[in-house]
Design an enzyme around this catalytic site. Structure first.
Site, PDB file in Angstrom:
ATOM      1  N   ASP A  73     -75.571  33.616  42.761  1.00 12.91           N
ATOM      2  CA  ASP A  73     -76.363  34.280  43.789  1.00 12.91           C
ATOM      3  C   ASP A  73     -77.078  33.264  44.670  1.00 12.91           C
ATOM      4  O   ASP A  73     -77.238  32.092  44.314  1.00 12.91           O
ATOM      5  CB  ASP A  73     -77.371  35.249  43.166  1.00 12.91           C
ATOM      6  CG  ASP A  73     -78.427  34.536  42.341  1.00 12.91           C
ATOM      7  OD1 ASP A  73     -78.068  33.617  41.578  1.00 12.91           O
ATOM      8  OD2 ASP A  73     -79.618  34.894  42.445  1.00 12.91           O
ATOM      9  N   GLU A 126     -80.325  34.669  39.661  1.00 13.65           N
ATOM     10  CA  GLU A 126     -81.123  33.508  39.262  1.00 13.65           C
ATOM     11  C   GLU A 126     -82.207  33.214  40.289  1.00 13.65           C
ATOM     12  O   GLU A 126     -83.266  32.665  39.943  1.00 13.65           O
ATOM     13  CB  GLU A 126     -80.215  32.286  39.087  1.00 13.65           C
ATOM     14  CG  GLU A 126     -80.889  31.083  38.440  1.00 13.65           C
ATOM     15  CD  GLU A 126     -81.673  30.212  39.408  1.00 13.65           C
ATOM     16  OE1 GLU A 126     -82.514  29.417  38.944  1.00 13.65           O
ATOM     17  OE2 GLU A 126     -81.459  30.324  40.637  1.00 13.65           O
TER      18      GLU A 126
END
Length: 299
Positions: A73, A126
């Protein structure tokens, strides 16, 4: 967009460019995960999304496991993806699709010893405080024998530890009063909380410059509003914590500072520091030297 990309990107540069061209903001990683899993299968991995949506690929077999953990991400924003002077630009190229692409290609090329399997994971969420992908592994996966985490640290850097973190939002509501009066505004009350928090950090740090052993606060956002009768101030901030301060202890201290308003806290993780004498660190240092680098231990 996925269909427009090469079905198999065997080199690091090609794999990275393909991955960067697929937006994967936190919570919206599905297309990038599916594409990366397809690339890993083409490179010989057994690959697919796990229960959290992480891109997961395993190569080799055996009871011992090496885990290469990256995250797929990115933070929001869509700068144009392009190549210039041999450099690739685009959201996530450094943090952290670059390390993840290296993990995938290096794992496919590795000659694993008998009885060792290698797993590459592109974790989701994250970049937000949930860390959903990593938490899923902690709760559901067996502990591997070794873990390497892919984050931007420079190719010669071996990072031994990271600081803990928590986020907070503070909201104070106060009736509107005349600007010539003595009462504080909601905005002033919000600023006063931030000043108390900053003073607490400074006192705990004892005048030391920012480093691995200090508590560091960052004010990310502050907003005020009014409906004519009541005024509000809301601020959002984050704290990075040293190993000597557990997130729960920091949370208790912040609660004591929230005199006038409502405080909401989200704990992400405690600090961690690994042993520089571990076999894993020794292997990384030797590999960097073998490529002509000067390895640096970092926190």
């Amino acid at each position: 967009m996925v269909e427009q990309l090469s079905r198999q990107a065997t080199g690091v540069a090609a794999l990275l460019e393909g991955l960067v061209r697929i937006p994967s903001y936190s919570g919206q990683e599905g297309a990038a995960v599916a594409w990366l899993c397809a690339q890993m299968r083409a490179l010989g991995y057994q690959a697919g999304p796990d229960g959290a949506g992480n891109a997961t690929g395993t190569i080799g077999a055996g009871p011992r496991e090496i885990l290469l953990l990256g995250h797929i991400d990115t933070v929001p924003g869509a700068p144009p993806v392009h190549l210039a002077d041999g450099m690739l630009y685009g959201r996530g190229t450094v943090d952290a699709k670059g390390p993840l692409a290296v993990f995938v290609v290096a794992g496919a090329r590795a000659r694993l010893p008998q009885g060792v399997r290698l797993t590459v994971i592109g974790a989701v969420e994250e970049e937000v405080m949930s860390s959903r992908g990593a938490r899923f592994l902690v709760e559901h996966a067996s502990p591997p024998d070794a873990v390497v985490i892919g984050e931007p640290s420079g190719w010669e850097g071996v990072v031994l530890g990271y600081k803990g973190s928590l986020s907070l939002s503070y909201r104070v509501t106060h009736h509107v009063s005349h600007s010539a009066g003595p009462e504080p505004t909601a905005g002033e009350l919000g600023v006063a909380f931030w000043n108390r928090l900053s003073a607490w950090c400074a006192a705990r740090n004892g005048g030391n410059a920012q480093g691995f052993e200090t508590v560091d606060a960052t004010l990310n956002q502050i907003n005020t509003g009014s409906d004519g009768l009541l005024a509000t101030c809301e601020l959002r901030a984050g704290l990075r914590l040293p190993p000597s301060l557990a997130p729960e202890a920091a949370a208790a201290a912040l609660e004591a500072l929230a005199e006038d308003g409502e405080l909401a806290l989200a704990i992400n993780a405690p600090a961690f520091r690994g042993d520089k004498r571990s076999p894993l660190v020794a292997a990384l240092l030797a590999a960097i030297r073998a490529e002509g680098g000067s390895p640096k231990l970092k926190l």
